[in-house]
Scaffold this motif. Sequence first.
Motif, PDB file in Angstrom:
ATOM      1  N   LEU A 241       4.760  13.619  -0.944  1.00 52.13           N
ATOM      2  CA  LEU A 241       3.811  14.506  -1.618  1.00 52.13           C
ATOM      3  C   LEU A 241       3.176  15.527  -0.759  1.00 52.13           C
ATOM      4  O   LEU A 241       2.524  16.238  -0.896  1.00 52.13           O
ATOM      5  CB  LEU A 241       2.611  13.681  -2.238  1.00 52.13           C
ATOM      6  N   ALA A 242       3.463  15.304   0.556  1.00 49.17           N
ATOM      7  CA  ALA A 242       2.837  16.031   1.683  1.00 49.17           C
ATOM      8  C   ALA A 242       3.041  17.415   1.876  1.00 49.17           C
ATOM      9  O   ALA A 242       2.554  18.148   2.442  1.00 49.17           O
ATOM     10  CB  ALA A 242       2.648  15.250   3.198  1.00 49.17           C
ATOM     11  N   GLY A 243       4.210  17.885   1.168  1.00 52.92           N
ATOM     12  CA  GLY A 243       4.755  19.259   1.406  1.00 52.92           C
ATOM     13  C   GLY A 243       3.582  20.152   0.445  1.00 52.92           C
ATOM     14  O   GLY A 243       3.193  21.105   1.160  1.00 52.92           O
ATOM     15  N   ALA A 244       3.028  19.752  -0.442  1.00 52.39           N
ATOM     16  CA  ALA A 244       2.483  20.423  -1.405  1.00 52.39           C
ATOM     17  C   ALA A 244       0.783  20.062  -1.376  1.00 52.39           C
ATOM     18  O   ALA A 244      -0.104  20.608  -2.193  1.00 52.39           O
ATOM     19  CB  ALA A 244       2.792  20.581  -2.930  1.00 52.39           C
ATOM     20  N   SER A 245       0.564  18.918  -0.930  1.00 52.75           N
ATOM     21  CA  SER A 245      -0.841  18.266  -0.794  1.00 52.75           C
ATOM     22  C   SER A 245      -1.381  18.082   0.467  1.00 52.75           C
ATOM     23  O   SER A 245      -0.543  17.700   1.122  1.00 52.75           O
ATOM     24  CB  SER A 245      -0.788  17.018  -1.989  1.00 52.75           C
ATOM     25  N   ARG A 246      -2.327  17.884   0.487  1.00 50.93           N
ATOM     26  CA  ARG A 246      -2.963  17.217   1.951  1.00 50.93           C
ATOM     27  C   ARG A 246      -3.502  15.771   1.480  1.00 50.93           C
ATOM     28  O   ARG A 246      -4.488  15.602   0.581  1.00 50.93           O
ATOM     29  CB  ARG A 246      -4.476  18.049   2.400  1.00 50.93           C
ATOM     30  N   CYS A 247      -2.702  14.895   2.172  1.00 50.83           N
ATOM     31  CA  CYS A 247      -2.804  13.450   1.665  1.00 50.83           C
ATOM     32  C   CYS A 247      -3.702  12.813   2.871  1.00 50.83           C
ATOM     33  O   CYS A 247      -3.383  12.788   3.885  1.00 50.83           O
ATOM     34  CB  CYS A 247      -1.599  12.937   1.585  1.00 50.83           C
ATOM     35  N   ILE A 248      -4.838  12.221   2.166  1.00 47.10           N
ATOM     36  CA  ILE A 248      -5.692  11.698   2.977  1.00 47.10           C
ATOM     37  C   ILE A 248      -5.822  10.098   2.770  1.00 47.10           C
ATOM     38  O   ILE A 248      -6.015   9.665   1.725  1.00 47.10           O
ATOM     39  CB  ILE A 248      -7.338  12.114   2.878  1.00 47.10           C
ATOM     40  N   LEU A 249      -5.500   9.367   3.832  1.00 42.03           N
ATOM     41  CA  LEU A 249      -5.053   7.930   3.538  1.00 42.03           C
ATOM     42  C   LEU A 249      -6.183   6.985   4.549  1.00 42.03           C
ATOM     43  O   LEU A 249      -5.836   6.752   5.792  1.00 42.03           O
ATOM     44  CB  LEU A 249      -3.624   7.728   3.957  1.00 42.03           C
ATOM     45  N   PRO A 250      -7.248   6.545   3.767  1.00 42.74           N
ATOM     46  CA  PRO A 250      -8.209   5.690   4.730  1.00 42.74           C
ATOM     47  C   PRO A 250      -7.654   4.365   4.552  1.00 42.74           C
ATOM     48  O   PRO A 250      -7.147   3.962   3.661  1.00 42.74           O
ATOM     49  CB  PRO A 250      -9.338   5.945   4.023  1.00 42.74           C
TER      50      PRO A 250
END
Length: 271
Positions: free
Chosen positions: A43-52
């Motif tokens: 998903l990281a191509g089109a989104s900024r993925c924040i994974l805490p």
Amino acid sequence: MGFSPPLPVLAHTVLGPDGAAPLLFVHGFPVDSRMWSAAAERLAGASRCILPDLRGFGRTPPEPEQSIAAHADDLAALLREIGERRPVTVVGLSMGGIIAFEFFRRYRPMVAAIILVCTRANAETPEGVAKRGAIAEGVLAAGVRGLADTMIGTVLAPGAPRAVRESLYGMMLDQPALGVAAGSRALGGRRESFSTLDAIDVPTLCIAGEEDSITPVELMKAMHEKIRGSRLAVIPASGHVPPMEKTQEFVDVVAGFVAQRPAAAEQPEVR
Ligand code: MLT
């Protein structure tokens, strides 16, 4: 006079370009942010993925006491810490969905949209509270293996690939007993969220696993019917952890939902 330094921010991973629409992924119990890794990479191509890693899980050290509200506060602190000033799409699986409800109640301006994955809105029953307490005691006395052995038998669809089973089981074994015990008690002490379902006024997607025996499709369907304008997607042949069991199907559903949201640059900053 005593001085208590602030608790350290949650350990986290960020994938994807800074300007892309932010997705905040909140993991389930008793695992950590790695449960999202395969999906987030796609998903990281089109989104900024924040994974805490929530407090007490993965790389974030435990506290002896934990609550769902404290998890939500930690997430808000993390977003501030990393300079994410736009409202986020909160993606919460099971315990993560329970935390997403609390995050919405406490930090409504920080929420652009919600994706609820295999979760539940009820408060814990008295039997459930006792069971969560017994799990906490068992884990503190004998480690997390007993809990992992029990959970791994029910959490995945019967046909889940062996590699997924091993990866999830290994992740459960990696968790610190103190964090799992505190997390179990926090789940036992959670408040109900049925009254929140009516109040949700952001775009919401509910995702169910067709073969989920922990939060069955019927439960997710009932939740979806109470959230105005929400969508429901059922992932075929998945159990309780679609992002690991059926990664591409999960990614496609999330990406389709995200593509309908306004571009991140058009979202007003919230603080
Ligand atoms: C989870 O995946 O977070 C757990 O199944 C939550 C729970 O124990 O109810």
